[in-house]
Design an enzyme around this catalytic site. Structure first.
Site, short mmCIF file in Angstrom:
data_model
loop_
_atom_site.label_atom_id
_atom_site.label_comp_id
_atom_site.label_asym_id
_atom_site.label_seq_id
_atom_site.Cartn_x
_atom_site.Cartn_y
_atom_site.Cartn_z
N ALA A 1 0.84 -1.19 0.00
CA ALA A 1 0.00 0.00 0.00
C ALA A 1 0.87 1.24 0.00
O ALA A 1 1.96 1.26 0.58
CB ALA A 1 -0.90 0.00 1.23
N TYR A 2 0.38 2.27 -0.65
CA TYR A 2 1.09 3.54 -0.72
C TYR A 2 0.45 4.52 0.26
O TYR A 2 -0.76 4.69 0.28
CB TYR A 2 1.07 4.08 -2.14
CG TYR A 2 1.99 3.28 -3.01
CD1 TYR A 2 3.30 3.68 -3.22
CD2 TYR A 2 1.58 2.07 -3.56
CE1 TYR A 2 4.17 2.90 -3.96
CE2 TYR A 2 2.44 1.29 -4.30
CZ TYR A 2 3.74 1.71 -4.50
OH TYR A 2 4.61 0.94 -5.22
#
Length: 160
Positions: free
Chosen positions: A29-30
């Site tokens: 995930a960013y």
């Protein structure tokens, strides 16, 4: 600080599978994304986690800062993700003296298979396995950051 130099390809066939090791399930995930940099969190087999900051210097080379973090912190950061949490299984395949990482995507990008090879220098010329398809090095549509934040499965030429 480490430098990451890699080439990236679509995968055209399953010829790699007979040479692959056991896969690692990844959730990625960013938490920060910009045109030339990102901060991401990655959970591996629900047992280990890393926080990685990447700053782009060109299509093949990036500065990379990577740190082990507690799994509980990674899970909390994933709840705060920008866009999708990427689901993929990564396999390592030895070919011609190089380690190829083959990512088989699930979830929103089911059917997408991408291979990457990390290089010591931009001039390295690894022998390309027969199971590779088109090179997509530097094509932002195939960056994990794009896949997480902007892409949908229909925007890609999916390969198996």
């Amino acid at each position: 600080m480490a430098k990451e130099i890699e080439r990236k390809f679509l995968v055209a066939s399953d010829g790699w599978r007979s040479e692959a090791g056991r896969g690692t399930c990844l959730l990625q995930a960013y938490v920060v994304t910009m045109d030339d940099r990102s901060a991401r969190v990655r959970l591996m087999d629900d047992e280990r986690a890393k926080l990685t900051i990447k700053i782009t210097n060109g299509s093949m080379t990036r500065d990379e800062f990577e740190y082990d973090i507690p799994v509980t912190d990674a899970k909390e950061l994933m709840v705060k993700a920008i866009g999708l949490v990427i689901e993929k299984t990564r396999y390592e395949v030895m070919h011609g003296g190089f380690v190829w990482e083959v990512d088989v995507y699930g979830g929103a990008h089911e059917g997408l298979v991408i291979a990457e090879v990390e290089l010591s220098a931009e001039g390295d010329a690894p022998d390309l396995p027969a199971w590779l398809g088109a090179e997509v090095t530097g094509d932002p549509r195939y960056s994990n950051q794009f896949l997480a934040t902007l892409a949908s499965k229909s925007e890609h030429e999916l390969s198996h």
